[in-house]
Motif scaffolding. Structure first.
Motif, short mmCIF file in Angstrom:
data_model
loop_
_atom_site.label_atom_id
_atom_site.label_comp_id
_atom_site.label_asym_id
_atom_site.label_seq_id
_atom_site.Cartn_x
_atom_site.Cartn_y
_atom_site.Cartn_z
N ILE B 102 0.84 -1.20 0.00
CA ILE B 102 0.00 0.00 0.00
C ILE B 102 0.88 1.25 0.00
O ILE B 102 0.61 2.22 -0.71
CB ILE B 102 -0.96 -0.01 1.20
N LEU B 103 1.97 1.22 0.77
CA LEU B 103 2.88 2.37 0.79
C LEU B 103 3.49 2.59 -0.59
O LEU B 103 3.53 3.71 -1.10
CB LEU B 103 3.98 2.17 1.83
N LEU B 104 3.96 1.51 -1.22
CA LEU B 104 4.58 1.65 -2.54
C LEU B 104 3.55 2.11 -3.57
O LEU B 104 3.87 2.89 -4.48
CB LEU B 104 5.21 0.33 -2.99
N GLY B 105 2.32 1.64 -3.45
CA GLY B 105 1.29 2.04 -4.40
C GLY B 105 0.87 3.48 -4.21
O GLY B 105 0.38 4.12 -5.12
N SER B 106 1.06 4.01 -2.99
CA SER B 106 0.60 5.37 -2.71
C SER B 106 1.68 6.41 -2.98
O SER B 106 1.37 7.55 -3.29
CB SER B 106 0.16 5.50 -1.25
N TYR B 107 2.95 6.04 -2.83
CA TYR B 107 4.04 7.01 -2.99
C TYR B 107 4.92 6.60 -4.17
O TYR B 107 5.66 5.62 -4.09
CB TYR B 107 4.86 7.13 -1.72
N ARG B 108 4.81 7.35 -5.25
CA ARG B 108 5.48 6.95 -6.47
C ARG B 108 7.00 6.95 -6.33
O ARG B 108 7.69 6.11 -6.87
CB ARG B 108 5.05 7.88 -7.60
N ARG B 109 7.53 7.91 -5.56
CA ARG B 109 8.98 7.99 -5.41
C ARG B 109 9.52 6.77 -4.68
O ARG B 109 10.52 6.18 -5.07
CB ARG B 109 9.36 9.24 -4.63
N ALA B 110 8.84 6.41 -3.60
CA ALA B 110 9.25 5.23 -2.84
C ALA B 110 9.18 4.01 -3.74
O ALA B 110 10.06 3.14 -3.70
CB ALA B 110 8.33 5.04 -1.63
N ASP B 111 8.16 3.95 -4.58
CA ASP B 111 8.00 2.81 -5.47
C ASP B 111 9.17 2.71 -6.44
O ASP B 111 9.73 1.65 -6.67
CB ASP B 111 6.68 2.95 -6.23
N ARG B 112 9.57 3.89 -7.00
CA ARG B 112 10.68 3.87 -7.96
C ARG B 112 11.95 3.38 -7.28
O ARG B 112 12.73 2.64 -7.86
CB ARG B 112 10.90 5.28 -8.50
#
Lengths: 246, 275
Positions: B102-112
């Motif tokens: 959920i965190l990765l899906g919500s924060y694009r920078r963290a996901d990258r």
């Protein structure tokens, strides 16, 4: 019941609101937009489509903070705000009654809502899920949710758009019924002049983008006297004051 | 679908009662499943008779072993141990994976930033994680359950990340306007929207986890179905291996029918039933 909340009006003073597109193009939606809605009045924000009416509402609802300027919401009473969005935005996984009660603060969750549901003609539908309602009924449920919270100010974003004329008219009457039971400072966005003339105490007319206030049209006439003939007179004097605005 | 009066049907649907409760409609699928399984058993029995060998016992022999193990209590002891590990690993994987996803899906920078990590962990073989966990943390229960969970977490992350990306912002805005508390937001806004993704991650999760738990038990535990299979492998007792395997498959089937499906039916009760 008397109007709730102290005398503080809704005061809006937005200096500028600019959108920046992904390609870096910036579009100014609002410029020097300022108006006031006195306590306990029903005002309509009228303007051509795409002029920034919904943007204004989103700023007032606190959903968009990227703007310069300020606004003041009516204070006193509950201090709560309520909104009826363009779409009913009911939670599909909760029943009509649960949707209404969830919007209430914890201490009011158990309050008696029979009168409200009766007025809006939803008495038999409290246990239905939103998917089982027609669009008109879903909009009524959204109205119920907004009024149940007994807000200090109520925002409506074209709540009767995409309904057929008869249903929209019926919903307008219901809206007036619940609103007059407890007159709340209300601001409704619409591009429908006839709707604004039927519902509002005053109409705030906006210019095309970048939008500012062209002027305010005060409707002195009480709503119950706004028959077809009186409405035609109002329409005529509106067009005299704002030529070119439909 | 059997014919019914129109008014009756809408009422039934409004009250949340399925209109398809005619006994024939529910019996037919169950009958099909039974006949299908009996057919498989018959085929197995014929094949075992055609090629008689201790390495290929028939269903009768496997049943005898099952009864013997059940009577001694061994069967339930080892099933219980494995089931406990499956449940613990499942809980850890679902909670950790959902939060990260959920965190990765919500924060694009963290996901990258973290996406390469997710791909890396997705591709580390289960066996490597298990061996490393036992070496680093010792042959204990925490290492066993942790290793299984770490194997499953990247899968949950990927599914839940998609779920978080698909969240409808208009519900969050409604919740902001009406000042929902943090708990209400999770319960009434977030979880219902993520439910299909949670269900998908759970389904694929349980199946994957119990297979990995068996490997973990085989390599470093002294009880559980995996340990028993290892034991009977050394004794070359194929009947016992099959007995334990089938017993656990049956347990997972019962969990699916009595737990997973009813929970899912309850969670999706609000969806409009197909007419």
């Amino acid at each position: 019941m008397q109007p709730v909340g102290a005398a503080a009006p809704l005061r809006v003073d937005i200096a500028e609101k600019t959108f920046r597109s992904a390609q870096g193009v910036s579009v100014t939606a609002l410029k020097n937009l300022s108006f006031e809605v006195p306590n306990g009045e029903f005002a309509c924000l009228l303007g051509p489509s795409g002029c920034g009416k919904t943007t204004t509402l989103r700023i007032l609802l606190g959903l968009d903070r990227q703007f310069s300027g300020s606004f003041q919401l009516p204070e006193g009473g509950s201090n709560r705000i309520a909104a009826v969005f363009q779409e009913p935005t009911l939670l599909p996984w909760r029943t009509v009654e649960q949707n209404v009660r969830l919007a209430l603060p914890k201490e009011l969750r158990v309050k008696n809502l029979d009168a409200l549901f009766d007025t809006l003609g939803l008495a038999g539908m409290r246990s239905l899920y939103p998917a089982e309602l027609s669009l008109g009924l879903a909009r009524r449920a959204a109205l119920a949710r907004a009024f149940a919270t007994e807000p200090a100010v109520l925002f409506l974003d074209e709540p009767f758009v995409s309904l057929d004329g008869r249903t929209a008219g019926q919903l307008r009457r219901l809206l007036l019924d619940v609103w007059s039971a407890r007159p709340t400072t209300a601001l409704m966005v619409t591009h429908n002049l006839a709707e604004a003339l039927a519902l509002a105490d005053r109409i705030i007319v906006l210019s095309p983008r970048p939008s500012h206030v062209l002027g305010v049209f005060d409707i002195g006439l009480p709503r119950q006297h706004r028959g077809p003939e009186a409405t035609n007179d109002l329409l005529r004097s509106f067009h005299q004051k704002f030529p070119g605005v439909s | 679908m059997t014919a019914r009066e129109g008014g009756d049907r809408t009422l039934g649907e409004a009250a949340g009662i399925s209109g398809r409760s005619a006994p024939a409609a529910t019996l037919m699928p169950a009958l099909t499943v039974t006949v299908s399984l009996l057919g498989l058993g018959l085929l197995w029995s014929l094949a075992a008779n055609a090629w008689p060998s201790p390495a290929f016992p028939g269903p009768g022999q496997v049943w005898q072993v099952l009864l013997r193990e059940a009577a001694s209590g061994d069967l339930f002891y080892h099933l219980g141990a494995t089931l406990g590990r499956v449940a613990a690993a499942y809980l850890v994987a679902m909670i950790a994976g959902s939060v990260i996803g959920i965190l990765l899906g919500s924060y694009r920078r963290a996901d990258r930033f973290f996406n390469p990590w997710v791909i890396l962990f997705l591709n580390i073989p289960a066996l490597v994680i298990i061996v490393l966990a036992y070496i680093w943390f010792g042959l204990n229960e925490a290492a066993a359950i942790g290793a299984v969970a770490v194997n499953k977490i990247p899968n949950v992350v990927v599914t839940m990340r998609e779920g978080a990306r698909a969240l409808d912002p208009s519900y969050a805005e409604m919740a902001a306007v009406y000042r929902f508390g943090p708990l209400d937001r999770v319960r009434h806004i977030l979880l219902p929207q993520l439910q299909p993704y949670l269900a998908a991650a759970s389904r694929s999760g349980i199946a994957l986890i119990w297979k990995i738990v068996l490997v973990v038990e085989l390599l470093g535990r002294s009880n559980g179905v995996g340990f028993q299979i290892h034991l009977y492998f050394q004794l070359f007792d194929v009947a016992a291996i099959l007995a334990y395997t089938l017993a656990f498959v049956a347990v997972m089937l019962v969990i699916e029918l009595l737990l997973v499906q009813p929970v899912e039916r309850h969670a999706t009760r609000w969806r409009r039933r197909p007419a």
